[in-house]
Design a protein around this motif. Structure first.
Motif, PDB file in Angstrom:
ATOM      1  N   SER A  86      10.309  11.152   1.733  1.00 49.47           N
ATOM      2  CA  SER A  86       9.964  10.713   0.448  1.00 49.47           C
ATOM      3  C   SER A  86       8.806   9.722   0.487  1.00 49.47           C
ATOM      4  O   SER A  86       8.608   9.054   1.762  1.00 49.47           O
ATOM      5  N   GLN A  87       7.907   9.846  -0.613  1.00 48.86           N
ATOM      6  CA  GLN A  87       6.766   9.028  -0.471  1.00 48.86           C
ATOM      7  C   GLN A  87       6.752   8.185  -1.713  1.00 48.86           C
ATOM      8  O   GLN A  87       6.855   8.209  -2.711  1.00 48.86           O
ATOM      9  N   PHE A  88       6.840   6.826  -1.389  1.00 53.18           N
ATOM     10  CA  PHE A  88       7.034   5.610  -2.320  1.00 53.18           C
ATOM     11  C   PHE A  88       5.659   4.866  -2.480  1.00 53.18           C
ATOM     12  O   PHE A  88       4.875   5.052  -1.999  1.00 53.18           O
ATOM     13  N   ILE A  89       5.641   3.927  -3.474  1.00 49.25           N
ATOM     14  CA  ILE A  89       4.457   3.155  -4.079  1.00 49.25           C
ATOM     15  C   ILE A  89       4.828   1.582  -3.396  1.00 49.25           C
ATOM     16  O   ILE A  89       5.639   1.288  -3.945  1.00 49.25           O
ATOM     17  N   GLU A  90       4.248   1.232  -2.520  1.00 46.31           N
ATOM     18  CA  GLU A  90       4.505  -0.117  -1.850  1.00 46.31           C
ATOM     19  C   GLU A  90       3.400  -0.932  -2.076  1.00 46.31           C
ATOM     20  O   GLU A  90       2.304  -1.122  -1.403  1.00 46.31           O
TER      21      GLU A  90
END
Length: 177
Positions: A86-90
């Motif tokens: 998964s690719q998150f917004i950090e």
């Protein structure tokens, strides 16, 4: 009564004027880094969470693991979330007229994927927003959708979501109403 958003709907945040979010593109998809051993026998799917800034100033947004909860099936069982794919917004600054998107890969039993709920708990400028919920499903197996629709009460949220999704599908097909 509080009703969830349908997958694809935008939701405005009252506490942050101009900021909106949506859960969309709920679809069957294999993760880019390969299947996790813990997901043996499960069907993978992906969902996108997009944050859009329509205000005149920027917002610092954070949407990481633990801030997105995915539930499947009529009993709302937790889906397996593949954190490594998964690719998150950090901690990303979303400037005016810009977007940021997180992509979550999850898995569940194929029969349960006709009913998927995604809850988002966004953090904006070091403040937590209210949790928002989106409901949808993946039409991998037509049988369970019909069974859920037949068993759902006419006034239930599940029935409303299923009816809406069926109408959308009928309108998208050539010759649909």
């Amino acid at each position: 009564m509080y009703e969830p958003n349908v997958v694809g709907d935008w939701q405005e945040y009252d506490e942050h004027a101009g900021l909106r979010v949506r859960v969309h593109r709920l679809e069957a998809a294999e993760p880019p880094r390969g299947r996790d051993d813990a997901a043996v026998g499960l069907t993978y799917f992906s969902v996108r969470v997009t944050i859009e800034n329509r205000s005149a100033s920027h917002f610092s947004v954070q949407l990481e693991d633990g801030q997105i909860d995915v539930r499947v099936g009529p009993d709302g069982e937790g889906a397996f979330i593949d954190w490594r794919s998964s690719q998150f917004i950090e901690g990303f600054d979303v400037y005016p007229l810009r977007r940021a998107t997180a992509v979550v890969y999850a898995a569940g039993t194929e029969a349960a994927l006709s009913q998927v709920d995604v809850q988002v708990h966004l953090r904006v400028d070091e403040e937590w927003t209210e949790r928002r919920l989106w409901a949808g499903g993946i039409g991998l197996a037509e049988g369970p959708v019909a069974a859920v629709a037949a068993g759902a009460c006419q006034g239930s949220v599940a029935h409303q979501v299923i009816a809406f999704l069926k109408d959308q599908k009928d309108q998208a097909e050539p010759g649909g109403a």
